[in-house]
Design a protein around this motif. Sequence first.
Motif, mmCIF file in Angstrom:
data_model
loop_
_atom_site.group_PDB
_atom_site.id
_atom_site.type_symbol
_atom_site.label_atom_id
_atom_site.label_comp_id
_atom_site.label_asym_id
_atom_site.label_seq_id
_atom_site.Cartn_x
_atom_site.Cartn_y
_atom_site.Cartn_z
ATOM 1 N N LEU A 144 -8.155 -3.438 -4.540
ATOM 2 C CA LEU A 144 -7.058 -2.568 -4.973
ATOM 3 C C LEU A 144 -6.780 -1.479 -3.947
ATOM 4 O O LEU A 144 -7.664 -0.707 -3.573
ATOM 5 N N LEU A 145 -5.535 -1.432 -3.489
ATOM 6 C CA LEU A 145 -5.064 -0.345 -2.634
ATOM 7 C C LEU A 145 -4.110 0.526 -3.436
ATOM 8 O O LEU A 145 -3.248 0.020 -4.152
ATOM 9 N N LEU A 146 -4.276 1.838 -3.292
ATOM 10 C CA LEU A 146 -3.431 2.787 -4.017
ATOM 11 C C LEU A 146 -2.716 3.747 -3.069
ATOM 12 O O LEU A 146 -2.277 4.815 -3.494
ATOM 13 N N ASP A 147 -2.596 3.358 -1.800
ATOM 14 C CA ASP A 147 -2.009 4.274 -0.822
ATOM 15 C C ASP A 147 -0.558 3.951 -0.495
ATOM 16 O O ASP A 147 0.000 4.467 0.467
ATOM 17 N N SER A 148 0.082 3.066 -1.263
ATOM 18 C CA SER A 148 1.519 2.827 -1.117
ATOM 19 C C SER A 148 2.045 2.306 -2.440
ATOM 20 O O SER A 148 1.288 1.805 -3.281
ATOM 21 N N ARG A 149 3.336 2.418 -2.640
ATOM 22 C CA ARG A 149 3.933 1.938 -3.885
ATOM 23 C C ARG A 149 3.767 0.431 -4.018
ATOM 24 O O ARG A 149 3.374 -0.075 -5.078
ATOM 25 N N ALA A 150 4.051 -0.288 -2.935
ATOM 26 C CA ALA A 150 3.985 -1.746 -3.002
ATOM 27 C C ALA A 150 2.571 -2.208 -3.340
ATOM 28 O O ALA A 150 2.375 -3.102 -4.180
ATOM 29 N N VAL B 62 -5.003 11.053 -3.367
ATOM 30 C CA VAL B 62 -5.727 11.316 -2.124
ATOM 31 C C VAL B 62 -7.136 11.816 -2.413
ATOM 32 O O VAL B 62 -8.121 11.365 -1.816
ATOM 33 N N LYS B 63 -7.243 12.726 -3.347
ATOM 34 C CA LYS B 63 -8.530 13.369 -3.613
ATOM 35 C C LYS B 63 -9.510 12.449 -4.336
ATOM 36 O O LYS B 63 -10.707 12.429 -4.019
ATOM 37 N N HIS B 64 -9.002 11.672 -5.286
ATOM 38 C CA HIS B 64 -9.909 10.936 -6.169
ATOM 39 C C HIS B 64 -9.961 9.429 -5.911
ATOM 40 O O HIS B 64 -10.899 8.782 -6.380
ATOM 41 N N CYS B 65 -8.977 8.877 -5.195
ATOM 42 C CA CYS B 65 -8.869 7.420 -5.133
ATOM 43 C C CYS B 65 -8.936 6.829 -3.724
ATOM 44 O O CYS B 65 -9.358 5.683 -3.549
ATOM 45 N N TYR B 66 -8.460 7.575 -2.720
ATOM 46 C CA TYR B 66 -8.309 6.981 -1.391
ATOM 47 C C TYR B 66 -9.642 6.587 -0.749
ATOM 48 O O TYR B 66 -9.688 5.699 0.102
ATOM 49 N N GLU B 67 -10.725 7.241 -1.146
ATOM 50 C CA GLU B 67 -12.015 6.924 -0.533
ATOM 51 C C GLU B 67 -12.359 5.444 -0.712
ATOM 52 O O GLU B 67 -12.922 4.807 0.177
ATOM 53 N N CYS B 68 -11.977 4.882 -1.849
ATOM 54 C CA CYS B 68 -12.309 3.483 -2.144
ATOM 55 C C CYS B 68 -11.092 2.565 -2.178
ATOM 56 O O CYS B 68 -11.242 1.338 -2.201
ATOM 57 N N HIS B 69 -9.878 3.151 -2.187
ATOM 58 C CA HIS B 69 -8.694 2.320 -2.429
ATOM 59 C C HIS B 69 -7.547 2.669 -1.476
ATOM 60 O O HIS B 69 -6.405 2.848 -1.899
#
Length: 834
Positions: free
Chosen positions: A58-64, A40-47
């Motif tokens: 690249l999305l990193l906000d779900s496992r799938a 959340v802190k380091h990745c969600y801004e762009c992913h």
Amino acid sequence: MNLRLRFAIPFLAGFTAVSSAQDEAAKVEFFESKIRPALVKHCYECHSADSEKVKGGLLLDSRAATLRGGDSGPALVPGDADGSLLMTAIRYEDSTLEMPPKYRLDDAVIADFEKWIAMGAIDPRDEATPGGTQPMEKYSSTIDVEKGRSFWAYQPPKAAPAPAVANAAWPRSDVDRHLLAALEAKDMQPSPDADPRTLLRRLSFDLTGLPPAPESVEAFVAAWKADPEAALRDQVDDLLASPAFGERWGRLWLDVARYAESTGKEANALYPHAWRYRDYVIDAFNADKPYDEFIREQIAGDLLPYSTDIERAEHLVATGFLAIGTKSLNDQNLRQFRFDLVDEQIDTTTRAVLGTTVACARCHDHKFDPIPMSDYYAMAGIFLSTETHYGTAQTAQSRHASPLVTLPVPDAKPPVEPMSLGQLIDVQFRLDREREQLRERVAEAAELRRSGDNDGAQRITLGLLRTRSEIGLLETALAKYDDDGRPLPLAMATQDSAEPFDSQLLIRGEEDNATPERVSRGFVQVIHTGDEEAIPTGQSGRLQLAQWMTSPHNPLTARVMANRVWHWLFGAGLVTTVDNFGATGQTPSHPELLDHLALSLVEGGWSVKSLIREIVLSRAYRQSSAYDEAKFLKDPDNRLIWRFTPRRLEAEQLRDAVLAVSGSLDLERPVGSPVARTGDGFVGRTVRDQASLTAESDHRSVYLPIVRDLVPESLELFDFADPSLMTGDRDTTTVPSQALYLMNSGFILRQSEAMANRLTGDLGLRGPQLGLMAFQLAYSRPPTDEEARKTAAYFERFLATAKESGLDEDSARRTALTTFCQSLLSSAEFRYLN
């Protein structure tokens, strides 16, 4: 010819099953506490689905989405950190693929990702949709706390009559009746009683962590023949009264308290005064300090009333529980450091005492338990209003220096030598010199800036880092002595802040994304006692927190401790997830029995010794460990306790047993710790000679120095608890390095020789008596006829081979006996309790 290797008895390995459900819950908890907040802190801004522009697809906000990856392919390969693109990016191993792009993550965060992927990258997140991760300007929770109280763990323990059983002759107590009723419901019966030798060995290791002396075994066997029940009661009382009891059970609690003598993490500064908390815990268990009082002192000892200075000092030392955790001393963000410190305190306290993972609500409402985010920050305000004194110097590696607390009672035996007047003058002279150098160089840098030479000024400023560090270390060293050079009685402790305050709620746990409103200090709402006290404006709330936690109406505190005691005696708790009584933990195998034990603890004045006595005097505890295939097929995990589950000795028990049977064990408590004598410093930096921090001694293992990331080999190889983590249930592994240690380590070789010398020198034994006493020392039993025959044949064969090799007979006999002793110390029977 290497006779020692030629005649060494092979190492026998054992197996230990680990509950998959418990393991799964721990992995989810690790993701929620370490990985999700970092993403959340380091990745969600762009992913994330809410990014204005998703970079690299690249999305990193779900496992799938994480597994699916982006333009460069899948982001991670569960179980393979080195093969995961995500790790390549955050390690900055590829200049074309660096995340985050503006800064490299801290090493500790990278290590968390490595560990997460190695564990299988467990990730409970569902597929995200746009709008789902938008920062909240206002916080609201949908958790129904009242409904959550219907969960079994939040219901008060209920007294119930012991169930009726068909085999009425077997039970000795209500503990047995509860267990037998469950067995009979499955058409099963308990195992026969263990023989008295096996039972005494089990009791001695469980209660004191040491093997019984041969003469104690023979006396117990004789008493058992006359009156088994009386013999057992007397033996249990003797073991509970032994000083070794506190050393064994104190060490168990130190696992829970994540005891260590350094900060760990990047700086890894030493805690020269952590040993006081260790000794406090040992003394508390030996004195059978009521468990509720034990907890209150550790949470709020500085706020409790006292009648003497000795009691006041004890209370202050107890609060070291809150101070000995890990710390990122080189964190540049003071606010972030404080919230991380508080998070570590909340996590340890709530899991240790309540078996509840409150820290999982730092970034969002708890995903599984009825704990809203506001409850987390209600507790955070309590700890933010607390000053934690852990005693580290201000240096380049440590941006967050902290003083210690001076105790009102001087040490009878100081842990370090006093300073002479000459030494004091020397330290003060060095400090004055460094300060003067700092003033001169700072003035020089200022002059360069005024002249426009910023690069030159910057070089001077960077060069002053060493000077500032040296000043910090010298100031800290002087602060530990009075004007006459006597060591001051200092302790790690906590105290209330001068101005307590409520915490803001941090959206997604981000310290720079706080709600304008503050959350009133308070407790976890779902854990209802009915006697909660309001927190006065001028107090932190730790005293009220401690009273709420130890209320006899708290549904969790007594249950959690009773379950820990059961776990430490049987190898598995009635709730196998001993640190997690929540929804992702396991339900109790015998809920009525757990409630019975919890109520017994409270009604018995919170006496841990009384609870232990009740359990070990049960018929269930004295069962044989013999395998029964029919019962095993019905209950392979032995959740119904149809036998005593064999288990390997823990690292400290194994090491102490080796010292005990060799005659080398020093039972005196040492003063302080090698870390105290080393003093302040940073492992691998200012403390370059680490030998003293890992040095073996003949004292009990509980007194060995425990420096994070530098645990003594004799403990680390045999699954010592990670001192950076709160641990209620240690892993048990069987790996080749353990066998190699038992065959080749200097410690084992020295103790094998000492055991041989004890047999021939101290005890003056010869011939067959040697083998008989060796078996009694190592296994608490004489050898069987077959073992006696093979032992004699071994010596004959060894001496014959030695003679052919030209070795003189005396040397051959010593070597033969030494290798024989080593084979006993390396055997599976020595390492296991049956």
